[in-house]
Scaffold this motif. Structure first.
Motif, PDB file in Angstrom:
ATOM      1  N   ARG A 183       7.887  -1.356  13.273  1.00 50.47           N
ATOM      2  CA  ARG A 183       8.552  -1.981  14.412  1.00 50.47           C
ATOM      3  C   ARG A 183       9.227  -3.248  13.942  1.00 50.47           C
ATOM      4  O   ARG A 183       8.569  -4.165  13.440  1.00 50.47           O
ATOM      5  CB  ARG A 183       7.535  -2.297  15.510  1.00 50.47           C
ATOM      6  CG  ARG A 183       8.167  -2.948  16.742  1.00 50.47           C
ATOM      7  CD  ARG A 183       7.104  -3.283  17.758  1.00 50.47           C
ATOM      8  NE  ARG A 183       7.667  -3.951  18.911  1.00 50.47           N
ATOM      9  CZ  ARG A 183       6.962  -4.469  19.913  1.00 50.47           C
ATOM     10  NH1 ARG A 183       5.644  -4.382  19.870  1.00 50.47           N
ATOM     11  NH2 ARG A 183       7.558  -5.056  20.916  1.00 50.47           N
ATOM     12  N   LEU A 184      10.545  -3.304  14.049  1.00 47.97           N
ATOM     13  CA  LEU A 184      11.301  -4.456  13.561  1.00 47.97           C
ATOM     14  C   LEU A 184      11.360  -5.527  14.641  1.00 47.97           C
ATOM     15  O   LEU A 184      12.062  -5.395  15.646  1.00 47.97           O
ATOM     16  CB  LEU A 184      12.714  -4.025  13.169  1.00 47.97           C
ATOM     17  CG  LEU A 184      13.640  -5.129  12.632  1.00 47.97           C
ATOM     18  CD1 LEU A 184      13.037  -5.759  11.382  1.00 47.97           C
ATOM     19  CD2 LEU A 184      15.025  -4.579  12.356  1.00 47.97           C
ATOM     20  N   ARG A 185      10.624  -6.599  14.423  1.00 52.54           N
ATOM     21  CA  ARG A 185      10.627  -7.698  15.384  1.00 52.54           C
ATOM     22  C   ARG A 185      11.938  -8.476  15.292  1.00 52.54           C
ATOM     23  O   ARG A 185      12.599  -8.491  14.256  1.00 52.54           O
ATOM     24  CB  ARG A 185       9.437  -8.622  15.121  1.00 52.54           C
ATOM     25  CG  ARG A 185       8.090  -7.945  15.317  1.00 52.54           C
ATOM     26  CD  ARG A 185       6.956  -8.924  15.137  1.00 52.54           C
ATOM     27  NE  ARG A 185       5.671  -8.278  15.290  1.00 52.54           N
ATOM     28  CZ  ARG A 185       5.100  -8.026  16.468  1.00 52.54           C
ATOM     29  NH1 ARG A 185       5.717  -8.393  17.583  1.00 52.54           N
ATOM     30  NH2 ARG A 185       3.930  -7.429  16.524  1.00 52.54           N
ATOM     31  N   THR A 186      12.283  -9.132  16.392  1.00 52.75           N
ATOM     32  CA  THR A 186      13.543  -9.875  16.444  1.00 52.75           C
ATOM     33  C   THR A 186      13.604 -10.951  15.365  1.00 52.75           C
ATOM     34  O   THR A 186      14.643 -11.153  14.744  1.00 52.75           O
ATOM     35  CB  THR A 186      13.719 -10.507  17.839  1.00 52.75           C
ATOM     36  OG1 THR A 186      13.951  -9.451  18.799  1.00 52.75           O
ATOM     37  CG2 THR A 186      14.909 -11.452  17.875  1.00 52.75           C
ATOM     38  N   SER A 187      12.498 -11.626  15.112  1.00 53.46           N
ATOM     39  CA  SER A 187      12.501 -12.691  14.104  1.00 53.46           C
ATOM     40  C   SER A 187      12.824 -12.130  12.722  1.00 53.46           C
ATOM     41  O   SER A 187      13.555 -12.759  11.940  1.00 53.46           O
ATOM     42  CB  SER A 187      11.138 -13.398  14.078  1.00 53.46           C
ATOM     43  OG  SER A 187      10.098 -12.466  13.802  1.00 53.46           O
ATOM     44  N   GLU A 191      16.199 -12.843  10.490  1.00 55.04           N
ATOM     45  CA  GLU A 191      16.094 -13.272   9.088  1.00 55.04           C
ATOM     46  C   GLU A 191      17.039 -12.445   8.217  1.00 55.04           C
ATOM     47  O   GLU A 191      17.716 -12.978   7.331  1.00 55.04           O
ATOM     48  CB  GLU A 191      14.653 -13.103   8.597  1.00 55.04           C
ATOM     49  CG  GLU A 191      14.468 -13.454   7.127  1.00 55.04           C
ATOM     50  CD  GLU A 191      13.073 -13.102   6.624  1.00 55.04           C
ATOM     51  OE1 GLU A 191      12.852 -13.218   5.407  1.00 55.04           O
ATOM     52  OE2 GLU A 191      12.223 -12.697   7.448  1.00 55.04           O
ATOM     53  N   ALA A 192      17.113 -11.123   8.496  1.00 55.59           N
ATOM     54  CA  ALA A 192      18.010 -10.253   7.742  1.00 55.59           C
ATOM     55  C   ALA A 192      19.467 -10.639   7.963  1.00 55.59           C
ATOM     56  O   ALA A 192      20.275 -10.640   7.025  1.00 55.59           O
ATOM     57  CB  ALA A 192      17.786  -8.796   8.139  1.00 55.59           C
ATOM     58  N   VAL A 193      19.812 -10.987   9.210  1.00 57.66           N
ATOM     59  CA  VAL A 193      21.189 -11.404   9.506  1.00 57.66           C
ATOM     60  C   VAL A 193      21.531 -12.659   8.705  1.00 57.66           C
ATOM     61  O   VAL A 193      22.625 -12.769   8.127  1.00 57.66           O
ATOM     62  CB  VAL A 193      21.364 -11.659  11.017  1.00 57.66           C
ATOM     63  CG1 VAL A 193      22.750 -12.256  11.297  1.00 57.66           C
ATOM     64  CG2 VAL A 193      21.190 -10.364  11.804  1.00 57.66           C
ATOM     65  N   PRO A 217      18.981  -9.914  19.580  1.00 53.25           N
ATOM     66  CA  PRO A 217      17.684  -9.234  19.495  1.00 53.25           C
ATOM     67  C   PRO A 217      17.732  -8.093  18.484  1.00 53.25           C
ATOM     68  O   PRO A 217      18.807  -7.614  18.106  1.00 53.25           O
ATOM     69  CB  PRO A 217      17.473  -8.707  20.917  1.00 53.25           C
ATOM     70  CG  PRO A 217      18.859  -8.513  21.444  1.00 53.25           C
ATOM     71  CD  PRO A 217      19.670  -9.645  20.863  1.00 53.25           C
ATOM     72  N   SER A 218      16.577  -7.675  18.069  1.00 51.02           N
ATOM     73  CA  SER A 218      16.485  -6.589  17.088  1.00 51.02           C
ATOM     74  C   SER A 218      16.904  -5.253  17.697  1.00 51.02           C
ATOM     75  O   SER A 218      16.472  -4.901  18.789  1.00 51.02           O
ATOM     76  CB  SER A 218      15.045  -6.468  16.578  1.00 51.02           C
ATOM     77  OG  SER A 218      14.867  -5.274  15.848  1.00 51.02           O
ATOM     78  N   PRO A 219      17.745  -4.469  16.983  1.00 52.24           N
ATOM     79  CA  PRO A 219      18.093  -3.129  17.457  1.00 52.24           C
ATOM     80  C   PRO A 219      17.076  -2.081  17.020  1.00 52.24           C
ATOM     81  O   PRO A 219      17.232  -0.898  17.325  1.00 52.24           O
ATOM     82  CB  PRO A 219      19.452  -2.890  16.780  1.00 52.24           C
ATOM     83  CG  PRO A 219      19.352  -3.639  15.492  1.00 52.24           C
ATOM     84  CD  PRO A 219      18.519  -4.861  15.803  1.00 52.24           C
TER      85      PRO A 219
END
Length: 233
Positions: A183-187, A191-193, A217-219
């Motif tokens: 599950r990819l959390r928004t934080s 960080e990836a962005v 938010p995370s997609p």
């Protein structure tokens, strides 16, 4: 061989389940898992009827998600631009015939071939951050006396100023050398962005075209995005 009715019902959300329950006169005073079982009994093996009973909204939500078939990952076209009859035809082809409509794209589960991983080439002109990242990604190969680009960096250097084909977020995370969580959390996504921006790369939503920032938010790990180098003045 068609997919079992219950398996398809597991892909239908709560709103769609209750619409089907009203059509089949099945009590919806139960949780989603129990309702799926009751609907599976009502439909028996008639997957054809189940697909016909799905309304346009339910078909859209069912077909819009990416899915995997025979070790390939597939994603839908702009499914909202199709009629309900066309969506029904897509669902029949996928769930009953076990085939993939030609309109649906596919992505290999393996990394795409990137010649930058195998041949040493001059680093293309880009932002200073991208050049710095490339230099950090260089590794010495003492056996053959040459220098190669680390795969994760090469994967990102291979971009141009045009938007790439759709990529799943999990592949982007791997390209950045980040772990891919269930599950990819928004934080983590934000960080990836930031990492991409530091490399001189921007990312957009593959469907809407919206450029994503560190405030979005995370997609999710299965979200579809496109990448390109940031144009410098």
């Amino acid at each position: 061989m068609a997919i079992p009715v219950l398996k398809v019902l597991q892909l239908v959300d709560g709103k769609g389940l209750r619409t089907l329950a009203a059509l089949r006169k099945v009590s919806d005073r139960r949780d989603d898992a129990e309702l799926r079982q009751a609907l599976a009994t009502a439909y028996k093996d008639s997957l054809q009827q189940l697909i016909l009973d799905l309304d346009r909204e339910a078909l859209y939500r069912l077909l819009r998600r990416p899915f995997r078939w025979k070790d390939r990952r597939y994603f839908s076209p702009e499914i909202g631009s199709y009629t309900q009859a066309q969506m029904v035809a897509f669902a029949r082809t996928i769930f009953i015939q076990g085939e993939i409509p030609p309109e649906f794209g596919k992505e290999s589960m393996n990394s795409e071939l990137n010649l930058d991983e195998h041949f040493v080439r001059p680093v293309p002109k880009a932002g200073a951050a991208l050049k710095t990242a490339a230099s950090k990604g260089m590794e010495s190969d003492e056996e053959v006396g040459r220098t190669v680009v680390a795969p994760s960096v090469g994967y990102l250097i291979g971009l141009s100023h045009d938007w790439s084909r759709p990529r799943i977020v999990s592949a982007v995370l791997r390209g950045l050398g980040m772990e891919v969580p269930e599950r990819l959390r928004t934080s983590r996504f934000q960080e990836a962005v930031r990492k991409l921006v530091d490399l001189g790369i921007e990312m957009s939503d593959a469907d809407s075209g919206k450029v994503l920032t560190h405030k979005d938010p995370s997609p999710g790990v299965d979200g579809k995005v496109r990448l390109r180098k940031i144009a410098r003045p």
